[in-house]
Design an enzyme around this catalytic site. Structure first.
Site, short mmCIF file in Angstrom:
data_model
loop_
_atom_site.label_atom_id
_atom_site.label_comp_id
_atom_site.label_asym_id
_atom_site.label_seq_id
_atom_site.Cartn_x
_atom_site.Cartn_y
_atom_site.Cartn_z
N ASP A 49 30.79 99.97 28.40
CA ASP A 49 30.48 100.72 29.63
C ASP A 49 31.10 102.11 29.64
O ASP A 49 30.47 103.07 30.09
CB ASP A 49 30.95 99.93 30.87
CG ASP A 49 29.93 98.88 31.30
OD1 ASP A 49 28.98 98.62 30.53
OD2 ASP A 49 30.08 98.32 32.40
N ASN A 92 23.91 99.00 30.16
CA ASN A 92 23.86 98.19 31.38
C ASN A 92 25.07 98.51 32.27
O ASN A 92 25.60 97.64 32.96
CB ASN A 92 23.82 96.70 31.03
CG ASN A 92 23.31 95.87 32.20
OD1 ASN A 92 22.88 96.41 33.23
ND2 ASN A 92 23.38 94.56 32.07
N GLN A 171 27.75 100.49 44.89
CA GLN A 171 27.73 101.61 43.93
C GLN A 171 26.83 102.74 44.39
O GLN A 171 27.01 103.88 43.98
CB GLN A 171 27.28 101.11 42.54
CG GLN A 171 28.32 100.22 41.87
CD GLN A 171 27.85 99.67 40.53
OE1 GLN A 171 26.75 99.97 40.08
NE2 GLN A 171 28.69 98.86 39.91
N ASP A 313 33.21 90.28 41.52
CA ASP A 313 33.34 90.02 40.07
C ASP A 313 34.34 88.89 39.80
O ASP A 313 34.04 87.94 39.07
CB ASP A 313 33.77 91.28 39.33
CG ASP A 313 32.71 92.37 39.37
OD1 ASP A 313 31.58 92.10 39.87
OD2 ASP A 313 32.98 93.50 38.91
N GLU A 341 24.57 91.65 35.85
CA GLU A 341 24.19 91.61 34.43
C GLU A 341 23.09 90.58 34.18
O GLU A 341 22.30 90.69 33.25
CB GLU A 341 25.42 91.29 33.58
CG GLU A 341 26.31 92.49 33.33
CD GLU A 341 27.17 92.90 34.50
OE1 GLU A 341 26.84 92.56 35.66
OE2 GLU A 341 28.19 93.59 34.27
N HIS A 386 29.09 89.57 30.13
CA HIS A 386 30.48 89.45 29.72
C HIS A 386 31.26 88.45 30.56
O HIS A 386 32.09 87.70 30.05
CB HIS A 386 31.14 90.83 29.77
CG HIS A 386 30.99 91.55 31.09
ND1 HIS A 386 31.97 92.31 31.66
CD2 HIS A 386 29.95 91.62 31.99
CE1 HIS A 386 31.57 92.82 32.80
NE2 HIS A 386 30.34 92.42 33.02
N ARG A 387 31.01 88.44 31.86
CA ARG A 387 31.81 87.55 32.73
C ARG A 387 31.45 86.07 32.53
O ARG A 387 32.31 85.20 32.70
CB ARG A 387 31.68 87.95 34.20
CG ARG A 387 32.20 89.34 34.44
CD ARG A 387 32.59 89.67 35.86
NE ARG A 387 32.75 91.11 35.93
CZ ARG A 387 33.79 91.79 35.44
NH1 ARG A 387 34.80 91.15 34.89
NH2 ARG A 387 33.85 93.10 35.52
N LYS A 412 31.13 94.61 26.89
CA LYS A 412 30.82 95.47 28.05
C LYS A 412 32.09 96.00 28.71
O LYS A 412 32.16 97.16 29.10
CB LYS A 412 29.96 94.71 29.07
CG LYS A 412 29.45 95.58 30.22
CD LYS A 412 28.47 94.84 31.10
CE LYS A 412 27.70 95.76 32.04
NZ LYS A 412 28.43 96.23 33.19
O1 LIG Z 1 31.87 100.36 41.99
C1 LIG Z 1 32.25 99.60 41.07
O2 LIG Z 1 33.06 99.97 40.21
C2 LIG Z 1 31.72 98.23 41.04
C3 LIG Z 1 31.17 97.68 42.16
C4 LIG Z 1 30.71 96.28 42.23
O3 LIG Z 1 29.30 96.28 42.30
P1 LIG Z 1 28.46 96.06 43.68
O4 LIG Z 1 28.86 97.10 44.63
O5 LIG Z 1 27.06 96.21 43.18
O6 LIG Z 1 28.78 94.68 44.16
C5 LIG Z 1 31.18 95.47 41.02
O7 LIG Z 1 30.46 94.27 40.93
C6 LIG Z 1 31.01 96.25 39.73
O8 LIG Z 1 31.43 95.49 38.62
C7 LIG Z 1 31.85 97.49 39.77
C1 LIG Z 2 28.63 93.95 37.93
C2 LIG Z 2 29.28 94.42 36.88
O1 LIG Z 2 28.99 95.58 36.22
P1 LIG Z 2 28.29 96.95 36.65
O2 LIG Z 2 29.37 97.95 36.70
O3 LIG Z 2 27.30 97.20 35.54
O4 LIG Z 2 27.61 96.76 37.98
C3 LIG Z 2 30.44 93.67 36.33
O5 LIG Z 2 31.19 94.25 35.50
O6 LIG Z 2 30.67 92.51 36.69
#
Ligand SMILES: O=C(O)C1=C[C@@H](OP(=O)(O)O)[C@@H](O)[C@H](O)C1
Ligand SMILES: C=C(OP(=O)(O)O)C(=O)O
Length: 426
Positions: A49, A92, A171, A313, A341, A386-387, A412
Site C-alpha cells: 500500500d 488495492n 476515507q 479493521d 479487500e 491480508h487480514r 498489503k
Molecule cells: O482512513 C484510513 O486510513 C482507513 C479507514 C478505514 O476505512 P473505512 O473508512 O472505509 O471504514 C479502514 O478500514 C482502512 O483500513 C484505513
Molecule cells: C480496509 C483496508 O484497507 P484500505 O486502506 O485499502 O481501505 C484494510 O487495510 O483493512
C-alpha cells in the site's frame, strides 16, 4: 498457489516491533508531498500500500529519497505537481486511491487512476459527487460510482458548502479534508447522514494539524478549512506502529501467553488501539506503556457483543478470538466489511465454518459460536485479503494445524507477518 501450514501450538511469548501504521504512512507521504520544503519521515511502513503511494508521488514528479531503512525524505511541491499528465496505478490501497483522487481532482491536470480488479469494485461515488460540487471534472471509465477514473482540471467553486456522505467509507471525508487546503479558499464540508469509522477522521485532522492546517469542526457534522491554509512541513515526523497489525499479536497474547508490541502506546492517534478495550472485555490482561502494549493470557476467554464501527479493521481479529470463548460472540455495525479487500463478512463466515464454528451473518453483523473442538487441518482461503490471512494464523494457537492459502497477500500491510508470528510461537 502458494500455501503455508502453521503447526498446532498453545503457547506464545515474545516482543514484536510493529511495522509502521498504514494509515499514518500514506497520509504523511501525501501531506509531505503537498507541503513546501522537505520532510523526513521515519519508520514508514514498507508494504504494497505504501509502495503504491510512493510510486504515485514519483510519477507526479515529487522528489523522494530513501535515505535510511524505512526513512524517506520527501521534497514537497506545495500542491503544484511537476507532472500534469499521468496514469497512476494504485493497486488495492484505499488510503492511496481515495485521497489521491481528491488531491488530483483539485490540483489541476489530466490524470487516470486505476487499481486491481477488486479496487474497481470498491465504491468511490460519494467522494466523486462531493468533489463535483467543488467544481471537479471527474469521469468514470467503466462503471458509474467505481474506479477507474479520469480526472481533468477543475473549475473550483467553494461558494456553497460541500455535502458528503460518510456511511460507506470515512476515507471519502479524509480525502476531501486533505485536498481542500490546496484551493487556498475557505471551504465548508457538511457530512450527510451517518459517518462510519470516525477515529480515522481524527488521524486525518491530527496529521493535517502537524502540517500546519487546523480544521475547525462542529462535532462530526461540519468541518471548515480556513482560507489561505497552507501545508507547512514539520521537517521530521515519526510514524507510529500499526495498531491494526498489533491486534494479531495482542490477541495471541490473550489466547496463549505473553506478548508485547513495541511502537505503539497509550497515547496513539490510531483508533484501532481501542481493540485492547474489547480484548480486555474478552478476558485479556492488557497493560500499556508510552511506546508499548502488553497482552497476557486471559484466565478464560469470554464472549462479547460489541458495536465495532469504531474499529472496523481490528474487529476482524475479535471474530477469531471468539473461537476461544464458550458461547456466542456478536460483532455489530460492520457493514463496511462488505466493501473492503473482499466481502469480509461473507469471507469470515465461510472460513470460520471450515474450523467448525456455527456462524450467522447479516447485512451488517456476524455471530460466531465456536465448536467444542476446532477442526484440525482446515485449508483457509484468503481472498487476497491480508487480514483474512493474519486473522486465521491465530487458529493454530487452539492446538490445531491450519493451512493458509496465498499467504503473501499479507504484503498489503505487513510483508513479514508470518516470520514475526513464528517468532512468538513456542
Ligand atoms: O482512513 C484510513 O486510513 C482507513 C479507514 C478505514 O476505512 P473505512 O473508512 O472505509 O471504514 C479502514 O478500514 C482502512 O483500513 C484505513
Ligand atoms: C480496509 C483496508 O484497507 P484500505 O486502506 O485499502 O481501505 C484494510 O487495510 O483493512
Amino acid at each position: 498457489m502458494e500455501q503455508l501450514t502453521l503447526p498446532a501450538s498453545h503457547q506464545v511469548q515474545g516482543n514484536i516491533t510493529l511495522p509502521g501504521s498504514k494509515s499514518i504512512s500514506n497520509r504523511t507521504l501525501l501531506l509531505a508531498a503537498l507541503s513546501e520544503g522537505a520532510t523526513e519521515i521515519r519508520d514508514l511502513l514498507a508494504s504494497d500500500d505504501t509502495s503504491r503511494m510512493l510510486e504515485a508521488l514519483q510519477t507526479l514528479g515529487v522528489k523522494l529519497e530513501n535515505f535510511a531503512e524505512n526513512a524517506w525524505r520527501v521534497t514537497g511541491c506545495g500542491g503544484n505537481f511537476p507532472n500534469k499528465k499521468a496514469e497512476i496505478f494504485l493497486g488495492n490501497a484505499g488510503t492511496a486511491f481515495r485521497p489521491l483522487t481528491a488531491v488530483l481532482a483539485l490540483a489541476g491536470g489530466d490524470y487516470t487512476l486505476s487499481g486491481v480488479p477488486r479496487m474497481h469494485e470498491r465504491p468511490i461515488g460519494d467522494l466523486v459527487d462531493a468533489l463535483k460540487q467543488a467544481g471537479a471534472d471527474i469521469q468514470y471509465l467503466a462503471n458509474s460510482g467505481f474506479p477507474p477514473l479520469k480526472i481533468a482540471a477543475p473549475n473550483i467553486d467553494l461558494s456553497k458548502s460541500i455535502k458528503i456522505r460518510g456511511d460507506v467509507s470515512s476515507q471519502f471525508l479524509t480525502a476531501l479534508l486533505m485536498a481542500l487546503p490546496l484551493t487556498k479558499q475557505k471551504a465548508t464540508i457538511e457530512v450527510v447522514g451517518e459517518l462510519i469509522s470516525k477515529p480515522y477522521i481524527e488521524i486525518t485532522l491530527n496529521l493535517m494539524a502537524k502540517f500546519g492546517v487546523n480544521v475547525q469542526r462542529d462535532g462530526w457534522q461540519r468541518f471548515t478549512i480556513p482560507a489561505d491554509s497552507l501545508y507547512i512541513s514539520p521537517k521530521q515526523i515519526f510514524v507510529e506502529g500499526d495498531a491494526s497489525s498489533a491486534s494479531y499479536f495482542l490477541a495471541a497474547g490473550a489466547i496463549g501467553g505473553n506478548v508485547r508490541v513495541e511502537g505503539l502506546g497509550e497515547n496513539s492517534i490510531q483508533g484501532d488501539v481501542k481493540f485492547t478495550d474489547a480484548l480486555a472485555i474478552m478476558g485479556g490482561e492488557i497493560s500499556y506503556g508510552e511506546n508499548h502494549i502488553t497482552a497476557n493470557k486471559a484466565a478464560k476467554i469470554k464472549t462479547i457483543d460489541l458495536d465495532c464501527n469504531h474499529i472496523p479493521d481490528a474487529a476482524m481479529t475479535l471474530a477469531i478470538v471468539a473461537l476461544f470463548a464458550q458461547g456466542t460472540t456478536t460483532l455489530r455495525n460492520i457493514a463496511s466489511w462488505r466493501v473492503k479487500e473482499t466481502d469480509r463478512i461473507a469471507a469470515m463466515a465461510t472460513e470460520l465454518r471450515k474450523v467448525g464454528a456455527i456462524v450467522e451473518e447479516g447485512a451488517d453483523y456476524i455471530k460466531i459460536t465456536p465448536p467444542a473442538q476446532l477442526t484440525p487441518n482446515a485449508v483457509i482461503d484468503t481472498y487476497d485479503d491480508h487480514r483474512m490471512a493474519m486473522c486465521f494464523s491465530l487458529v493454530s494457537l487452539g492446538g490445531v494445524p491450519i493451512t493458509i492459502n496465498d499467504p503473501k497477500c499479507v504484503n498489503k500491510t505487513f510483508p513479514d507477518y508470518f516470520a514475526q508470528f513464528a517468532s512468538i510461537v513456542k
